[in-house]
Design an enzyme around this catalytic site. Structure first.
Site, PDB file in Angstrom:
ATOM      1  N   ASP A 191      -8.477   6.544  -3.161  1.00 14.72           N
ATOM      2  CA  ASP A 191      -9.070   6.597  -4.555  1.00 14.72           C
ATOM      3  C   ASP A 191     -10.373   7.430  -4.598  1.00 14.72           C
ATOM      4  O   ASP A 191     -10.280   8.584  -5.150  1.00 14.72           O
ATOM      5  CB  ASP A 191      -9.599   5.114  -5.147  1.00 14.72           C
ATOM      6  CG  ASP A 191      -8.324   4.422  -5.555  1.00 14.72           C
ATOM      7  OD1 ASP A 191      -7.306   4.994  -6.016  1.00 14.72           O
ATOM      8  OD2 ASP A 191      -8.454   3.012  -5.578  1.00 14.72           O
ATOM      9  N   GLU A 228      -4.803   2.434  -4.029  1.00 15.88           N
ATOM     10  CA  GLU A 228      -5.329   2.838  -2.923  1.00 15.88           C
ATOM     11  C   GLU A 228      -4.641   2.753  -1.733  1.00 15.88           C
ATOM     12  O   GLU A 228      -4.428   3.548  -0.874  1.00 15.88           O
ATOM     13  CB  GLU A 228      -6.777   2.170  -2.921  1.00 15.88           C
ATOM     14  CG  GLU A 228      -7.524   2.075  -1.703  1.00 15.88           C
ATOM     15  CD  GLU A 228      -8.184   3.411  -1.092  1.00 15.88           C
ATOM     16  OE1 GLU A 228      -8.606   4.069  -1.931  1.00 15.88           O
ATOM     17  OE2 GLU A 228      -7.715   4.025  -0.249  1.00 15.88           O
ATOM     18  N   GLN A 250     -10.500   3.617 -10.273  1.00 17.50           N
ATOM     19  CA  GLN A 250     -11.360   4.007  -9.197  1.00 17.50           C
ATOM     20  C   GLN A 250     -11.284   5.763  -9.046  1.00 17.50           C
ATOM     21  O   GLN A 250     -12.250   6.216  -8.949  1.00 17.50           O
ATOM     22  CB  GLN A 250     -11.119   3.449  -7.896  1.00 17.50           C
ATOM     23  CG  GLN A 250     -12.309   3.857  -7.104  1.00 17.50           C
ATOM     24  CD  GLN A 250     -12.300   3.306  -5.529  1.00 17.50           C
ATOM     25  OE1 GLN A 250     -12.895   3.607  -4.636  1.00 17.50           O
ATOM     26  NE2 GLN A 250     -11.499   1.981  -5.556  1.00 17.50           N
ATOM     27  N   GLY A 287     -11.952  12.519  18.836  1.00 18.33           N
ATOM     28  CA  GLY A 287     -12.517  13.895  19.171  1.00 18.33           C
ATOM     29  C   GLY A 287     -12.294  14.207  20.635  1.00 18.33           C
ATOM     30  O   GLY A 287     -11.515  13.370  21.489  1.00 18.33           O
ATOM     31  N   GLY A 288     -12.853  15.293  21.277  1.00 16.80           N
ATOM     32  CA  GLY A 288     -12.859  15.552  22.530  1.00 16.80           C
ATOM     33  C   GLY A 288     -13.523  14.842  23.569  1.00 16.80           C
ATOM     34  O   GLY A 288     -13.700  14.786  24.613  1.00 16.80           O
TER      35      GLY A 288
END
Ligand code: CAO
Length: 414
Positions: free
Chosen positions: A168, A139, A17, A246-247
């Site tokens: 991959d 993977e 892959q 995130g924030g």
């Protein structure tokens, strides 16, 4: 219309892959990708996870579009001579063999440079130089070694691997960028170079925010946006479940029909600038001015209560109804889309992100097209090659005559 990589020739020695992802992208950008495979079975994925007997699997066909296939025994002496011609003929060699395989075949970096000093040799390996450099990697090993698994899942459960093939396909993407940069640099230096994308490095690059959090944690000992807060943190970044990285705090909430549909869920983000709109939509108008909820900092220790109220509202709507209503107020959210829904999504078909391809032995199948759109280099997705479909054609381009090709075939070199 021309293509960005017109005229670039790739000796594609990739399999499975990671490498094929890279060379498929280069082919979509217009490179001539010549995939060299062992005669008989070829890339192992041709026969893996087959849904139709004796037909190239979807695993193979969806990763090898727009390439040509040549069969060649590169361990035989005559095969090595043909491979030498290919090295001289091409601009880039891409490989993702187990460490040392190319050297054992006799094609060391030094030998390749002797044959073609302009050649770029691009490799995917599991690990970069260090204690694990000789290891074979797939993977999920990369996801575990690159920091993804330790930061994915829930606090009270084991580490989890993700469905996105970040080890991959993610590393194939990294390698493709390295190759086009090396091609660009070659314009001024006239030289090839080695390009290495290690899967551990690629995964860690995609987990960059978690290394950010590791350092925040070391300094402050808590991270207020994590679901563990205000509880106790350990010394390493914990698994954050579905909390937003995130924030802006976010979570997955249930929608109408979740009892029977495993994908009846919505990702909801309690974005600060639209807090007033959120309160109005979910019927919690009092929270707009309540000092316990009115500011992002005040909400952080009460996020469970906030999201419970959001879910109370989403449970009365389908994920698509909720998406539409929330978007009327610019509240960021997204439905959890199943593969079944994505396959049928008309807008993805219209942009070529999901394409239907016709194959001579398989018939029609769906694939993911080129996710990168360029205005001057449009992608036409062509089917993957049958094993050895272009052997004669490519060998003739290398200057071999009909009788030589027949002799190689008789000796099972091709
Ligand atoms: N003719 C003759 N021999 C060939 C050949 C050809 N056309 N193409 C490949 N071979 C040989 C190789 O030279 C190698 O021989 P040696 O072991 O004797 O040197 C042999 O085939 C097997 O190659 P391999 O070791 O790469 O394959 P594997 O199935 O044992 O391992 C994998 C597969 C993926 C674990 C390993 O290639 C690897 O670690 N690659 C780097 C990391 C990577 O890309 N992993 C992701 C794969 S996608 O999930």
């Amino acid at each position: 219309m021309g293509k960005a990589l017109d005229g670039v020739r790739i000796l594609d020695f990739t399999h499975v892959q990671s490498g094929p992802t890279c060379t498929q992208l280069l082919a979509w950008f217009g490179a001539d990708v010549i995939k060299v495979e062992r005669s008989g079975e070829g890339d192992i994925t041709r026969g893996q996870l087959r849904d139709i007997p004796d037909v190239d699997s979807l695993y193979f066909t969806m990763l090898n579009h727009n390439k040509r296939s040549v069969t060649l025994d590169t361990k035989s002496e005559q095969g090595k001579r043909v491979l030498e011609k290919l090295v001289k003929h091409c601009d880039v060699l891409v490989e993702n063999f187990a460490p040392g395989a190319l050297d054992r075949m006799g094609f060391t970096w030094e030998r390749i440079q002797e044959l073609n000093p302009r050649m770029i040799v691009a490799s995917v390996k599991g690990f970069g130089p260090g204690p694990y450099e000789d290891c074979k990697v797939y993977e999920n090993v990369a996801q575990c070694a690159g920091g993804s698994a330790s930061t994915t899942g829930f606090d009270d459960g084991p580490p989890l691997v993700t469905g996105a093939q970040i080890g991959d396909s993610g590393t194939g993407l990294h390698l493709a960028l390295g190759i086009v940069a090396a091609l660009y640099q070659r314009k001024t230096t006239g030289r090839g170079q080695k390009v290495l994308a290690a899967m551990q490095d690629g995964v860690l690059n995609l987990c960059r925010v978690k290394l950010r959090d590791q350092q925040r944690l070391a300094r402050t000992h808590v991270m207020k946006e994590y679901p563990q807060y205000p509880g106790k943190f350990g010394s390493a970044v914990p698994r954050a479940g579905n909390a937003s990285g995130g924030g802006q705090p976010g979570i997955i909430v249930k929608c109408k029909g979740w009892e029977t549909d495993p994908n009846s869920y919505l990702y909801f983000i309690a974005q600060a600038p639209v807090w007033k709109a959120i309160c109005n939509v979910i019927g919690k108008e009092a929270w707009i001015t309540d000092p316990n909820f009115a500011t992002p900092d005040a909400r952080l220790p009460r996020l469970k209560e906030v999201f419970a109220a959001v879910e109370h509202w989403t449970l009365t709507k389908t994920k698509f109804e909720a998406m539409e209503l929330l978007n009327q107020h610019d509240i960021p959210c997204g439905p959890i889309l199943s593969m079944e829904e994505l396959a049928a999504e008309p807008s993805l078909r219209a942009t070529g992100t999901v394409v239907e391809v016709d194959h001579p032995t398989r018939g029609k199948y769906l694939s993911v097209g080129n996710p990168i759109k360029m205005s001057d280099s449009p992608t036409e997705v062509r089917r993957s090659p049958l094993l050895g479909e272009h052997t004669d054609e490519v060998l003739a381009e290398l200057g071999l005559g009909q009788s030589e090709i027949h002799a190689l075939r008789a000796q099972r070199v091709i």
